[in-house]
Enzyme design. Structure first.
Site, PDB file in Angstrom:
ATOM      1  N   ASP A   1      36.035  -6.270  68.868  1.00 17.63           N
ATOM      2  CA  ASP A   1      37.305  -5.566  68.972  1.00 17.63           C
ATOM      3  C   ASP A   1      37.142  -4.264  68.170  1.00 17.63           C
ATOM      4  OD1 ASP A   1      40.044  -5.038  69.368  1.00 17.63           O
ATOM      5  OD2 ASP A   1      40.545  -5.965  67.455  1.00 17.63           O
TER       6      ASP A   1
ATOM      7  N   ASP B   1      40.234  -2.099  66.658  1.00 13.75           N
ATOM      8  CA  ASP B   1      41.223  -1.924  65.600  1.00 13.75           C
ATOM      9  C   ASP B   1      41.187  -3.070  64.596  1.00 13.75           C
ATOM     10  OD1 ASP B   1      42.456   0.515  66.676  1.00 13.75           O
ATOM     11  OD2 ASP B   1      43.092  -0.796  68.312  1.00 13.75           O
TER      12      ASP B   1
END
Length: 626
Positions: free
Chosen positions: A128, A130
């Protein structure tokens, strides 16, 4: 068992001086003595045998034992060289086989293991972006988000006085649940029992809790409760408390008899309406507002970067694995953030040529809409990287690895695109629900949870050790008083029992106060593990403070989880202490020390007076206090 092993350790200079810790010798001998292959030697039982053995007895160099010397020792205990290798014993350091490679001393560098994972089986490693690759600096980023949310609330009609309320970074914590009906913030244990209940900035009285929540229990899956599992939720937690407190204490409003909101002469405002408005404001600043633009304009202010990132990704790809990125952020924002994260004058190594960030990834997926991505998903479409526009229709053609950027899609379509299969994938993310839980339950992906709060949690846990030990002794004392079938011990006055119950609650509160947050530890309250801890242990195979910790481990490393016994298995003869040798003091079954050492002690989950104890998370293991 522990007494016998400690006795051996101190009676055998060769072991004591070999830089092996007492706890490591204990583990070594636990494997040996507990083995069914352990035969009687010269008519002596296992306890007598271990009590007298030394390296000199088997012809080893007593002053400077080597690996082969230990092999001889283990051979004498019927453990093979293969078994020795499996234990990952290293003479050069005290790190045990669950902590990672020898010499890895600091918790901040370690990867903790819930379920064993052989990296040799992993062919795809995904990330991922963020709060995983891009760690937002706290509290400056939350402060900016808070200001923008409050400004948006005022724009849609909330009073301007809200803009005067300053953000308090010590208050919010992720892993909480917001009760839309009563406006309460709830911290739950692993079963759904209420650990803490906060209304605005006030603690809710126990009688009120029982009135609102029969048995002090809730079902987190109900739509009434909203879980705040990501660090993006921290400003939202504080705003929820701010607005509830503002209207509850405002002179023009009074609480509804139902407890579900407030009213004035011409207005009824439900807590569920406040929640919806806050949610809409949060979505607005992330999607339509200027939070992302503010971030892009000053990336150095809001995002931390690590020059080891290019080297880690190169090492993963050099080990014949594919690397991919799946993020909910759009293409333009993703490109700007990733460009910043890889903005170094060199490449993977100092002196090497700088490379564009996309060259480190085989597949890139933006606008993924997790957790929907792990369910039905959306149409998978190619992205024009020059304009950010999506190409029409579904993709059909040859995949050029590292060149194409995709938007949307689903985990199924991604696996078809890449040729990956569930357990061949290790996915690294910070969102316990969107990244970890869904990818594990829906696709069987192996998972790595990033917990940026972990180092602080470990530091606070070490500070709370005295309170935790006292808590165990108090619980033991209470259980002794309440052992008789008819109820509390007749010889124990009720006032003494109540005194211990009060002390248990006070000690649990002392533990919580070791943490900076109003809600205590992210992982527990007293000795009861939180719902967040349960989810992390159940769905995250690995977890660490940062994904970058993988750089300390060989590409084919076997992450091995410690064995966990059920309560009935801990007291079987094969795993309990062997018969005590003469002169060796053992720990009695009723000793408070044994209670404190127990890996897993369970109480009735509806008993609020006993502090439920579950299996410790790997990073909270008592061995850290060795």
């Amino acid at each position: 068992m522990l007494s016998s092993c400690r006795n051996l350790y101190f009676l055998t200079p060769s072991l004591r001086e070999s830089r092996l810790s007492a706890r490591k010798v204990y583990r070594l001998l636990l494997q040996a003595i507990g083995s069914a292959r352990m035969a009687h030697h010269d008519g002596r039982d296992s306890a007598d045998f271990t009590r007298g053995i030394s390296l000199q007895d088997i012809g080893c160099d007593d002053s400077n034992p080597s690996r082969s010397d230990l092999t001889k020792l283990l051979t004498g205990l019927d453990i093979s060289e293969k078994g020795l290798s499996a234990l990952n014993l290293q003479l050069g350091g005290e790190a045990d086989d669950h902590d990672g490679p020898s010499g890895l001393k600091t918790h901040s560098s370690r990867v903790f293991v819930n379920r064993s994972l052989n990296m040799n089986t992993i062919k795809y490693v995904g990330f991922d972006m963020d709060y995983t690759l891009a760690i937002y600096k706290s509290p400056i980023y939350e402060q900016t988000s808070y200001d923008l949310i409050m400004k948006r609330l005022v724009e849609i009609g909330y009073p301007k006085e809200l803009l005067d309320i300053e953000y308090d970074p010590s208050f919010p914590q992720r892993g909480l649940f917001f009760d839309k009906e009563y406006g309460n913030l709830l911290k739950l244990d692993m079963y759904g029992n209420i650990l803490l209940c906060q209304h605005g900035f006030s603690d809710v009285d126990q009688a009120v809790i029982r009135q609102c929540y029969p048995n002090k229990f809730v079902s987190p899956a109900e739509s009434r409760y909203f879980g705040m599992n990501t660090l993006f939720n921290l400003p939202e937690v504080y705003i929820q408390a701010c607005l509830v407190n503002y209207y509850d204490t405002h002179a023009d409003f009074k609480k509804l008899k139902s407890g579900t909101g407030v009213e004035s002469e011409d207005l009824i405002l439900l807590y569920s309406s406040i929640f919806q408005d806050i949610r809409m404001a949060v979505d607005y600043i992330h999607i339509e507002g200027n939070l992302k633009q503010k971030t892009i304009e000053n990336l150095g202010l809001y995002i931390a970067k690590d020059e080891r990132l290019p080297r880690l990704l190169k090492e993963i790809r050099d080990s014949k694995r594919k690397v991919f990125l799946i993020t909910n952020s759009g293409w333009h924002y993703t490109d700007a953030v990733m460009e910043y994260l890889f903005d170094f004058p060199h490449g993977p190594e100092r002196g090497s040529e700088h490379r564009p960030w996309r060259s480190y990834f085989d597949y890139i997926v933006v606008d993924a809409k997790k957790p929907l991505f792990f369910e039905t998903g959306t149409a998978l479409r190619q992205v024009d990287t020059k304009t950010g526009a999506l190409k029409m229709g579904k993709f059909k053609g040859t995949v050029r690895e590292g060149e194409s950027v995709w938007a949307g899609g689903s985990s199924d379509s991604f696996c078809q695109l890449s040729g990956a299969r569930g357990k061949e994938i290790l996915f690294v993310g910070d969102h316990i629900f969107g990244d970890i839980l869904r990818s594990k339950k829906r696709q069987g992906w192996r998972t790595f949870l990033v917990v940026p709060e972990l180092n602080e949690e470990i530091r606070d846990w070490q500070s709370a050790q005295a309170s935790f030990s006292r808590l165990k002794i108090l619980e033991y004392s209470l259980s002794r008083m309440c052992r008789t079938p008819g109820g509390p011990d007749r010889d124990a006055p009720e006032k003494d029992i109540e005194k211990i119950r009060t002390e248990i609650k006070k000690t649990a509160g002392d533990m919580d106060r070791c943490h900076g947050s109003r809600f205590g530890s992210l992982f527990r309250s007293g000795s009861r593990q939180s719902y967040f801890a349960m989810q992390a242990m159940r769905y995250a195979d690995l977890y660490a403070e940062s994904f970058i910790n993988l750089i300390h481990y060989p590409p084919r490393y076997l992450f091995r989880a410690p064995h966990q016994l059920m309560p009935h298995e801990q007291f079987l003869p094969s795993v309990s202490e062997p018969k005590a040798s003469p002169g060796v003091r053992t720990i009695s079954e009723d000793s408070p020390l044994r209670i404190a050492q127990s890996a897993s002690t369970y109480h009735d989950e509806d008993d609020e007076d006993s502090d439920e104890t579950a299996q410790n998370s790997p990073h909270l293991s008592t061995r850290t206090a060795n």
